[in-house]
Design an enzyme around this catalytic site. Structure first.
Site, short mmCIF file in Angstrom:
data_model
loop_
_atom_site.label_atom_id
_atom_site.label_comp_id
_atom_site.label_asym_id
_atom_site.label_seq_id
_atom_site.Cartn_x
_atom_site.Cartn_y
_atom_site.Cartn_z
N ASP A 101 0.83 -1.20 0.00
CA ASP A 101 0.00 0.00 0.00
C ASP A 101 0.87 1.26 0.00
O ASP A 101 1.92 1.31 0.64
CB ASP A 101 -0.90 -0.01 1.23
N HIS A 157 4.54 4.21 -3.46
CA HIS A 157 5.36 5.33 -3.92
C HIS A 157 5.82 6.22 -2.78
O HIS A 157 6.78 6.97 -2.93
CB HIS A 157 4.60 6.16 -4.95
N ASP A 212 -10.36 2.25 -4.64
CA ASP A 212 -10.15 3.65 -4.23
C ASP A 212 -11.04 4.62 -4.99
O ASP A 212 -11.11 5.79 -4.62
CB ASP A 212 -8.69 4.05 -4.43
#
Length: 1723
Positions: free
Chosen positions: A702, A705, A803
């Site tokens: 999760d 980045h 999401d």
């Protein structure tokens, strides 16, 4: 297979070249068998809350029922044949070719999201000498699909043996400075990675390291590297190009390699590096069946919405029944107060919502369920690992606040914390209505409210905290400190402008504790800058006052600058605050919460607060106190920021600038650089990852980045130790493929999450389908041993992620079926989120959602239940089934056609069976009423339509609502997550075209092309899938071609191939090297010279190929094959017609020697004509490439061991011998004596019946010097001959050329231009010496080579004035001819060229035809020439009248040219030795003067004369030596050898040129070694370019390095190419420079220096290797312009260039055989 009419479609595949060539190219996948049809099952199983309901328990295995059903169904064949007999014969034929095929094509293994047809457990281990057995095949067969799809299976079949398979080998070339950290390479377990040194590593001592384990037992440790051992697939130890290291891939994960020089070990010294990703082996079921990554079908579920653990099975059964084989669970741990799925309170505790009142479940219970899902449902599971934040209310961070970023351990955040509190206090006041009178209401609903907020922040709230003071200096305090310093008798600075202190700069030093006005400056610098002498001061006190005043002004200025910087940050912060408020309260796509309250503050907080609310002053004190550790920074993400940077670092202002999209329920974790920096945190999270990997088969990383990449590496390494085949996925928001690749490489991410919802229209959605996997339809067929090419990251392509909002909100509900159908056609993993298939028309929010999912039932669903009739569940099951089978069975080629704005067609093609599945989706991004098209062009396909696999469409239950996003009304259930019930999905499976409602077949069943018209029922929301196969005759043609191609096999070196095709090998073995010249090469001029009207093949929109032979097209194919550039003009030309195959056949038919090969090509090309046009490029390439490789291997086999067992470099250069050496009837040699002992040259009968000799000649260069009188140049021939003929073992042809030129001897010279001999021109002084050098090489290389001295030469001109004579009329032994040339030179020669004048030379002035040559009795040097002619290789004659240079040689080089002196010395030494060995009958020459006196010199005396004088007259010492430098003013460069001696142009002697190395190489004993070494190193430093060597010192007034023969200016230096030899970088002299270095090195430094020089020489040849392997001409050019720039007027292929470089390799081979070592490995 579908082949759309190109002019009518926007074919994405055709845009490959412009859409990133590497897109869709990734290393292959694994395959598996598929099951059959699912039947209905009896009721049973679990209901929510443990109640009984209809449904299927976990133990009723879906796949087992499919297999049971499949046994009851008849086997359907893929191909539709015309008759039963034809079917049987065709199938038998197919089986035979299919078994043989794979070792050449390895069709089942594709570099481009393809499939692997062999499981890791059955992989054959690789050995370096392994070669493909020709009768092996891919592990594949034809099978029937139980559900009627009839897709081919990649499993064993009757009559097929797959026990031995050639392993897949990927070859990566290493080059200096290539750090490929952002380049992605994907491999599979069981494959072999070969790392080979590239040209830039030649001659270097290289060590290669990797952290991939050597065996499974040792496991993977990221920082543990092993040195790989060099191997060689050549018998030649010195062959650097044959060296390789290999890694047998045995473990999944991310692995690193690097290489160093000179036995270096440290990674920091790496000269190149990279990563490779190895995919995990995923298995399902009790039999551990392999699940390919491309077969993964994932559904995301919010774990908190599954309810108590006993209810999970029935809710998860929805995913199982819908055909998913992977479930992604959001975190199952205890959640924080926000109830967000990603705000974890305790990483080591199960979510309490999963418990029941009577039982407390643990992770072990979840693990048991996951295991059963894998074994019984064949369904894998993965979950999220959240590493970079934890919930605000996590108890453990109260005990370990050091694990967070807080105001105590990160004081740089203190100003940002205070700003955060300012905004909170403003929220409280706004919520209390205190600012309504200033225009800020309690509920924000208008843009003007934001403007009021902005004004109040700037005017009222920010001035309260004076945040700039945390970054500035206390001026008074600092000035006082300065005063004390300068008052303590410090030296006063008196400086001028040159003082170094002027360069110093005083700056503010930030206080690390971030107190108010506690920053400082460097007082030492301050004193140096401002404690100055001041003459205007009255006294010392006044001086101090003045210094302090100036210092104060500067500090105040620094403060002002810093204040401005902080103010700019705060202005940005306010803009970010307004943007956040605007999104949350005003924007339609935001939550639109207008009211401001403590629960809904103006902006989300950036920090946690400790204790009760207090005043700003008290809160400021709090952040400096002991409790400051509890003021913790929230996590989030920063739009557009570099994800590799930590936004909470001390030099980053993200928190102050309010640029963080903050998650107010989670705090950011502070790991530091290593576990020791935060031991508890690292251990806590490591254990979390370990047990997660134990329970689940995969991990979704999760917020990848924003996770510190070194932390993710550490945690994933720990997880992989628990589960080595861990499947890792992640979603990256870097907006950069390069950055994505860095994450993928370092973390070993197996699939990147991609989403179809990112596409704004169907065109982009189709592009994403094409981009994220597969190769283009008709892709080139690749052998198992091939280069490793970069790829894009493997994708898991979702129709919707959890999401994002539902398509019903963003697009329409009508589009949910066609868009998910397009996703299912992607050649990669696919996925969705729970609720999509049930048509939930809203976002199931990870934070706000509190309801639970519906459970499965086979009966009519009641509240809280769903079945296959719910939403599009039945449709999705069929789509998932299709996606799985396409991936498992090798349908790895993809074609996307944007038919209309809303209609998209996707083709998945199987390159083995050439069966295709075509899916047409009618998208509905807008309501159907707006998306409906008035006309949709028909679907036209080549081949046979076997069936419609399914057709499906969504409709509203009531009509007339197709102008809405979804029909009817939606009622949100309060307890269960429910979907639309106003839409129905209609489905038909396995139907005939006549049964379709959506299309109508308009073409006859036996037509070559199938055409389907769309009916009016084909509306937005429709999907239809077709299965197509080849027509019988096309299938027969494919089988025939494959049968031939299957007989080729590859060795571990990519260029080596063998064939078991007896007929072809018989043909190839009958071809001579001159025949191969015709088959492989021949430039345009040579082809036209044949008189058959031919020429090079011209490709429309591209141009003409360089060669008429196969090399011409191979040069193009080799460039486009690796990128699958099917849009290239060559591919278009091949698809459009059969011109290229016919061209190949036609030109080979003209010559008897190649007619059998022409017939072989004609037969296979006739089959090729029957193949569908879209497949023509792939099969044409395989045919031509296979034959080409067979032919060049034949050429090498005819060239002796140095070539046949030699390096890739030597082999490539040896093929240049075949390029240049051919029979050209307009450029024949003079006939040899009929009395010559055999062998004699071949002969032919011309049109008049006369028999003529037809010997091979050497083209000086292609294409300009290839035919007629321009082909055969004496000098060029004999400079090129040793490399092109002797080293390649072409001894007979070398002998004939030597003797042919000997026959033309006149004036003691060899011709410059041969022109058949009778028209020869004798206008050069050096070619005879090159001829003698070739004879010397011939004798040294050829066994019993000295016999050539006794060969008979038929003198064409027995005397200088005689006309040409008939062959055999005046025979003479070669040794007599040799003696004559030496005698004539010693005597002196003076003559005027025969037929002098315009008719033989349009440029030369009259004096230039006069020649005089002789030998200096004083020095022994050969001399000759005048200022009017140019008798050496630097022979440019001026031709521009405008520039005044016509008839003026640019480089006369008269006198004694240095290379001629060296060649003469070498010839004398050689002949003297031959005489002493009684192999040559002469040993002296005589000279008669005018009085009859005789001077006699033995060769030994003459040689000694040269030896005694050479250094004296040619060496220019590094230091002046007056008595040996009569004209020191002419010396421009020292430490060199002169270019000539006693030239008419007195300055010319002193020019530094590239000629003296020739003399060093052929007569090294003539030089003082120390001097020679200095001169050679200077030549290298000053003259050597990347590919060639400058012909003149760049510091010379005449230098110009760019040759342009078309220059028609008045500039005398360059007009009409006058600078041809005045700077441009010629290639052939490079060989002599390097040979000279090899000759001198041991003389100056022994074997040690020789070893160093060997390595150095190899490194200097690296560009030549690169050029010869990559240039379209596969050769070396004549010359280049400055610094290697391309020269348009240069021959792209020059015989002496390649020949001289090949001689260097031959010399090094001889040396290395003596040393018995490799410079790279030291072996």
């Amino acid at each position: 297979m579908v082949l759309y009419v190109i002019k009518n479609c926007s074919c994405i595949a055709r845009r490959k070249a412009s859409d990133h060539m590497s897109e869709g190219v990734c290393e292959g996948k694994e395959g598996m068998e598929v099951g059959g049809r699912k039947e209905a099952a009896p009721a049973g199983g679990r209901r929510r809350n443990g109640q009984k309901a209809s449904g299927r328990p976990l133990s009723s295995c879906y796949e087992e029922q499919m297999l049971q059903k499949s046994a009851q169904q008849p086997v359907r064949r893929i191909y539709a044949y015309g008759s039963a007999k034809e079917k049987d014969s065709g199938q038998k034929e197919w089986n035979q070719s299919y078994r043989k095929l794979a070792n050449f094509f390895k069709m089942g293994v594709q570099d481009g999201a393809g499939v692997v047809t062999q499981g890791p457990q059955s992989q054959q281990m690789y050995t370096s000498d392994h070669m493909s057995p020709m009768t092996n095949s891919v592990n594949g067969t034809m099978g029937s699909d139980p559900k009627g799809l009839s897709l081919p299976k990649m499993g064993g079949g009757p009559g097929m043996s797959f026990s031995q398979q050639q392993p897949q080998v990927r070859v990566l070339t290493l080059n200096h400075g290539d750090h490929m950290d952002s380049t992605l390479f994907r491999l599979q377990k069981g494959w072999v990675l070969q790392l080979r040194p590239g040209p830039s590593l030649l001659g270097k001592s290289v060590s290669v390291f990797t952290n991939h384990p050597e065996d499974l037992g040792e496991g993977f440790t990221r920082n543990r590297y092993r040195r790989l051992q060099w191997k060689s697939d050549s018998r030649n130890k010195g062959d650097d190009t044959a060296l390789y290291v290999e890694v047998v891939i045995i473990s999944a994960g991310a692995f690193h390699f690097y290489f160093t020089y000179d036995d270096g070990v440290e990674r920091e010294r790496a000269q190149g590096s990279g990563y490779f990703i190895v995919d995990p082996t995923l298995t399902v079921g009790t039999n551990s069946e392999t699940l390919s990554l491309d077969c993964v079908q994932c559904q995301t579920v919010l774990s908190k919405c599954l309810g108590p653990l006993p209810d999970w099975e029935q809710r998860l059964q929805v995913a199982y029944e819908t055909g998913y084989n992977l479930v992604h669970f959001t975190p199952i741990q205890e959640l924080g107060d926000s109830n967000s799925s990603y705000s974890i309170k305790d990483q080591h505790k199960l979510n309490t919502e999963f418990q029941t009142p009577d039982h407390q479940y643990t992770f072990a219970d979840v693990e048991a369920l996951i295991r059963r899902m894998r074994d019984e449902w064949k369904m894998l599971s993965l979950t999220d690992v959240v590493l970079n934040h934890t919930a605000n209310d996590s108890n453990w961070i109260q005990d370990h606040p050091e694990a967070t970023y807080n105001c105590q351990n990160s004081p740089h955040l203190r100003p940002a914390y205070l700003l955060d509190r300012v905004l909170y206090h403003m929220t409280v006041e706004v919520a209390d209505g205190k600012w309504e009178d200033r225009g800020i209401p309690v509920a924000i609903r208008e843009e003007k409210d934001l403007e009021a907020i902005k004004n109040v922040i700037h005017s009222h709230f920010l001035p309260q905290v004076k945040l700039h003071e945390f970054y500035t200096v206390d001026v008074d305090k600092t000035v006082e400190e300065f005063r004390r310093r300068i008052s303590s008798n410090l030296p006063i600075v008196t400086r001028g402008k040159g003082d170094s202190s002027y360069k110093e700069e005083m700056v503010i030093i930030q206080d690390p504790n971030y107190g108010r006005r506690t920053c400082t400056v460097d007082m030492n610098i301050a004193v140096r800058l401002y404690n100055l002498a001041r003459p205007e001061a009255r006294d010392e006190e006044d001086r101090i006052v003045r210094c302090c005043a100036e210092f104060r002004r500067h500090v105040e200025n620094l403060n002002q600058q810093r204040t401005s910087e902080i103010q700019a940050h705060l202005i940005q912060a306010v803009e970010c605050v307004l943007g956040t408020i605007r999104y949350q309260r005003l924007q339609p796509d935001g939550p639109m919460i207008a009211e401001v309250s403590r629960d809904y503050p103006l902006v989300p907080p950036y920090f946690t607060h400790y204790g009760e609310d207090a005043s700003l002053e008290e809160e400021e004190a709090l952040m400096f106190g002991d409790k400051g550790c509890y003021l913790m920074a929230h996590n989030g993400w920063v739009m557009g920021d570099d994800p590799l940077n930590n936004f909470a670092r001390s030099d980053c202002y993200v928190y102050l600038r309010r640029e963080l999209v903050a998650w107010g329920d989670s705090v950011k974790l502070r790991y530091g650089d290593k576990p020791e920096d935060s031991p508890y945190l690292w251990d806590h999270m490591k254990r979390y990852c370990e047990y997660t990997a134990r329970i689940f088969h995969g991990i979704r990383l999760d917020n990848c980045h924003s996770t510190p990449i070194h932390v993710a590496e550490y945690m994933l390494d720990a997880a992989r130790k628990v589960r080595p085949d861990l499947y890792v996925i992640a979603e990256l928001f870097t907006n950069s493929d390069i950055t994505d690749n860095v994450f993928v490489n370092r973390l070993g991410i197996n699939s990147l999450i991609r989403e179809a919802m990112s596409a704004p229209n169907s065109h982009e959605e189709g592009r994403l389908v094409y981009r994220y996997g597969g190769e283009p339809v008709g892709a080139f067929l690749l052998p198992p041993v091939r280069p490793m090419v970069p790829c894009i990251a493997h994708a898991i392509f979702l129709d919707l992620t959890h999401d994002n909002r539902s398509p019903a909100e963003v697009r329409t509900a009508w589009d949910m079926l066609p868009s998910t159908a397009l996703v299912s056609m992607a050649c990669c993993a696919s996925g969705s989120t729970r609720g999509y298939d049930e048509l939930v028309p809203h976002h199931i929010h990870v934070v706000d959602e509190t309801r639970v999912y519906q459970a499965w039932t086979d009966a009519e669903p009641t509240r809280g239940e769903c079945n296959e009739s719910s939403g599009i569940v039945r449709c999705k099951r069929l789509l998932n089934k299709l996606h799985f089978e396409l991936g498992a069975n090798g349908y790895n080629q993809v074609f996307v056609d944007q038919v209309t704005e809303h209609v998209v067609t996707v083709t998945r093609h199987n390159p083995v069976t050439h069966q295709s599945v075509v899916l047409v989706a009618y998208t509905s991004f807008r309501p159907p009423a707006e998306a409906r098209e008035s006309h949709i062009r028909p679907l036209k396909v080549q081949g046979h339509l076997e069936e419609i696999i399914f057709e499906m469409q969504v409709k509203g239950k009531t009509s007339g609502e197709d102008d809405k996003s979804y029909p009817g009304f939606f009622n949100n259930d309060s307890e269960f997550i429910n979907g639309l019930n106003s839409i129905i999905a209609e489905v038909k499976e396995n139907i005939r075209p006549s049964e379709s409602s959506l299309v109508r077949l308009t073409s006859p069943e036996d037509a070559d092309e199938t055409e389907c018209q769309y009916t009016s029922e084909f509306a937005p929301g429709s999907v239809i899938a077709f299965r197509l196969s080849l027509l019988p005759r096309a299938q027969t043609a494919v089988n025939k071609i494959r049968g031939v191609l299957s007989e080729f096999g590859y060795k571990s070196r990519i260029s080596e191939v063998t064939t078991h095709n007896v007929e072809l090998m018989d043909i190839v073995n009958s071809l001579s090297l001159s025949d191969l010249n015709r088959v492989l090469y021949r430039c345009d001029e040579e082809e036209k010279d044949e008189g058959h009207g031919g020429g090079t093949y011209a490709i429309p929109n591209y141009g003409s190929l360089p060669y008429c032979g196969l090399q011409g097209v191979i040069s193009v194919l080799s460039e486009i094959r690796v990128h699958n550039d099917l849009g290239h003009p060559l591919c278009c030309n091949l698809r459009d017609g059969d011109w290229m195959p016919e061209y190949i056949v036609t030109r080979l038919k003209h010559e008897p020697a190649t007619q059998r090969l022409a017939k072989w090509f004609e037969d296979i090309f006739n089959w090729l004509k029957e193949v569908p046009r879209y497949l023509i490029p792939a099969y044409f390439d395989s045919i031509v490439t296979s034959v080409y490789l067979t032919l060049i291997n034949r050429a090498w086999s005819l060239m002796g061991e140095f070539i046949s067992q030699g390096s890739d470099f030597a082999k490539a250069l040896s093929l240049c011998s075949v390029q240049f050496c051919g029979i050209v009837k307009s450029a024949v040699m003079p006939p040899l004596s009929p009395n010559l002992s055999s062998p004699q040259p071949p002969s032919f009968t011309d049109g008049s019946g006369s028999t003529k000799q037809m010997s091979v000649t050497i083209a000086a260069g292609l294409p300009h010097f290839s035919v007629g009188y321009m082909r055969n140049w004496g000098r060029d021939t004999f400079i090129a001959l040793p490399g092109n003929l002797l080293i390649t073992g072409r001894y007979d042809e070398a002998r004939w050329i030597i003797l042919a030129f000997a026959s033309t001897m006149r004036h003691g010279l060899i011709p410059n231009l041969l022109d058949g001999g009778s028209k020869a021109r004798f206008n050069c002084r050096d070619s005879v010496w090159w001829w003698l050098q070739s004879i010397q090489r011939y004798v040294a290389i050829v066994p019993d080579g000295n016999r050539i001295f006794r060969d008979k030469v038929s003198r064409l001109f027995p005397s200088d004035d005689s006309p040409p004579q008939e062959p055999g009329r005046h025979d003479q032994l070669l040794e007599d001819v040799i003696q004559e040339t030496l005698q004539r030179h010693f005597q002196g020669v003076k003559f005027r060229e025969r037929n002098a004048g315009y008719q033989i030379d349009r440029e030369m002035c009259d004096e230039g035809f006069n020649n005089e040559i002789g030998v200096s009795m004083e020095t022994g040097f050969v001399y000759g020439g005048t200022v009017h002619n140019c008798g050496t290789w630097m022979d440019k004659m001026g031709s521009s009248e405008l520039a005044g240079i016509k008839g003026k040689p640019a480089t006369p080089r008269d006198g004694s040219a240095v290379e001629i002196v060296g060649l003469c010395k070498s010839a004398l030494r050689f002949l003297g030795q031959m005489y002493r060995e009684d192999k040559f009958k002469y040993n002296s020459v005589e000279r008669y003067d005018d009085t009859g006196n005789v001077t006699k010199w033995t060769y030994e005396f003459w040689e000694k004369k040269i030896q005694e004088n050479f250094e004296k007259y040619y060496w220019i010492d590094e230091n002046p030596i007056p008595d040996r430098e009569p004209k020191p003013e002419l010396i421009n460069r020292r430490g060199i050898y002169k270019d000539s001696y006693d030239a008419s142009q007195f300055w010319a002697d002193y020019q530094l040129r590239c000629n003296f190395p020739v003399a060093v190489a052929v007569a090294p004993e003539m030089f003082t070694p120390k001097h020679a070494w200095i001169a050679l190193k200077n030549a290298e430093k000053i003259l050597l370019g990347p590919l060639g060597i400058k012909t003149l010192d760049p510091s010379d007034w005449a230098y110009n390095g760019d040759y342009d023969n078309s220059n028609d200016s008045a500039d005398p230096k360059i007009a009409r190419g006058y600078n041809y030899h005045q700077g441009p970088e010629w290639v052939w002299p490079v060989g002599w420079l390097l040979r000279a270095q090899l000759a001198i090195a041991p003389k100056v430094g022994g074997f040690e220096e020789l070893g160093r020089t060997m390595g150095h020489v190899k490194s200097l040849l690296a560009p030549h290797l690169t050029h010869v392997l990559s240039d379209a001409w596969r050769s070396l050019p004549e010359l280049t312009n400055t610094n290697g720039a391309h020269c348009k007027d240069s021959n792209p292929a020059q015989a002496w260039s390649t020949g001289c470089v090949l001689e260097v390799l031959w010399e090094m081979d001889r040396i290395e055989r003596g040393l018995r070592r490799s410079s790279m490995t030291g072996m």
